[in-house]
Design an enzyme around this catalytic site. Structure first.
Site, PDB file in Angstrom:
ATOM      1  N   CYS A   1      -3.286   7.147  -4.427  1.00  0.00           N
ATOM      2  CA  CYS A   1      -3.051   5.706  -4.497  1.00  0.00           C
ATOM      3  C   CYS A   1      -1.657   5.374  -5.052  1.00  0.00           C
ATOM      4  O   CYS A   1      -1.431   5.389  -6.270  1.00  0.00           O
ATOM      5  CB  CYS A   1      -4.124   5.005  -5.324  1.00  0.00           C
ATOM      6  SG  CYS A   1      -4.127   3.218  -5.053  1.00  0.00           S
TER       7      CYS A   1
ATOM      8  N   CYS B   1       0.860  -1.177   0.000  1.00  0.00           N
ATOM      9  CA  CYS B   1       0.000   0.000   0.000  1.00  0.00           C
ATOM     10  C   CYS B   1       0.902   1.235   0.000  1.00  0.00           C
ATOM     11  O   CYS B   1       1.705   1.424   0.925  1.00  0.00           O
ATOM     12  CB  CYS B   1      -0.899  -0.006   1.233  1.00  0.00           C
ATOM     13  SG  CYS B   1      -1.925   1.460   1.330  1.00  0.00           S
TER      14      CYS B   1
END
Ligand code: PYC
Length: 333
Positions: free
Chosen positions: A254, A91
């Site tokens: 992101c 992530c």
């Protein structure tokens, strides 16, 4: 005060997206590698994720990271990522949050102007270079895992949407990239429910008919992210809405999605190495990406991306579970 669970955390946000960094209370998760720890956690300890991510302690777009001792000699800390939808192998916004927290709390030796932290993640080694001034973590550049294209200009039949053109790439997770124009929706948050529904339908169609599988990272075998590209986006500045299973949008640009998008642009010959790529989120926050090297993943051409972004500490807490709490693993609403 009664509690049969106490977890300590430093909360942060990366360009708008939360990372609850768990600094204590979980213990050492069994596993010889960080991915083995991730898989063990999913099977045996998922109640901890639900407790921390679900309401009332979290919310529908909650995200976090559990600090662990590294399993490799060349890393300083290990990380198991948690979020409402499960445990990602990697992530980007979470890593920027972790690196910021490690510097701001002094959990690593802080060196100015750049503190380098090597992180053992389930997807592989990720290097975070934190720009530090006067003890403050100003920004973080992460060097991500190899990213590559799985499908370029493919199509998928999606119930309710028809034939949808898409590309699929890995940047730490698998991302389907779809032009918003192709599903007839505007880049406008007032249409977020329709965009989300389209994203979930596309994920389901891909996972039912042609699920991707990473050749070397166990248990990375589905697509839970659809990156809807806004009209006017190009290889210098791209805007997107990132729809994520089971039903939320990334608030940050992101990091792993930016990596996948850069791999796609590189495969098209539109983004050379060492060139800035700005990726803007649905709330208007930005990461700056770069491709810094070429490599291969199981014989497939791949690139090494870097992502630069900022994170801020928002709180420090202890999350408790009263034995009489009727929602020990929280709930989703
Ligand atoms: O920044 O890589 C990322 C990410 C994945 C899901 C939400 N954010």
């Amino acid at each position: 005060m009664r509690s049969n669970r106490v977890l300590t955390a430093v909360d942060s946000h990366t360009e708008g997206m939360p990372t609850r960094v768990i600094t204590g209370g979980v213990g050492v998760i069994p596993g010889a590698t960080m991915n083995e720890k991730r898989l063990y956690f999913i099977e045996h300890l998922d109640d901890i994720r639900l407790f921390l991510m679900n309401e009332p302690r979290g919310h529908a777009a909650m995200s976090g990271a559990i600090l662990q001792p590294s399993t490799r000699d060349d890393a300083d800390w290990g990380v198991v990522y948690i979020e409402v939808s499960g445990c990602l192998p990697m992530c980007g916004h979470g890593t920027i949050g972790v690196a910021t927290v490690l510097v701001e709390t002094g959990m690593v030796e802080v060196v100015e102007p750049v503190t380098t932290i090597r992180l053992d993640t389930p997807a592989g080694l990720v290097i975070a270079r934190v720009a530090v001034s006067d003890g403050h973590a100003d920004s973080v550049t992460i060097e991500n895992v190899p990213s590559y294209v799985v499908r370029l200009d493919d199509t998928i039949e999606v119930p309710g949407l028809g034939t949808v053109p898409y590309s699929l790439a890995f940047g730490g997770n698998f991302y389907a990239m779809v032009d918003l124009d192709a599903v007839g929706l505007p880049f406008d948050r007032s249409h977020q429910q329709e965009i989300l529904s389209a994203g979930l339908a596309i994920m389901q169609a891909i996972n039912e008919t042609a699920p991707p599988r990473h050749p070397t990272i166990d248990g990375v075998d589905h697509c839970h992210h659809v990156e809807f590209i806004a009209p006017g986006s190009d290889a210098a500045l791209s805007r997107h809405a990132m729809a994520i299973y089971p039903g939320w949008f990334d608030r940050s640009p992101c990091g792993t999605g930016t990596s996948a998008r850069m791999a796609e642009l590189w495969a098209r010959g539109e983004l050379p190495l060492d060139t800035d790529f700005v990726n803007e989120s649905f709330i208007g926050s930005r990461f700056v990406g770069r491709l810094v090297a070429e490599t291969t993943v199981d014989g497939v051409p791949a690139v090494i991306p870097t992502i630069t972004g900022r994170a801020w500490v928002t709180g420090m807490g202890q999350y408790l579970l009263d034995p009489s709490d009727p929602f020990p693993t929280g709930f989703q609403f």
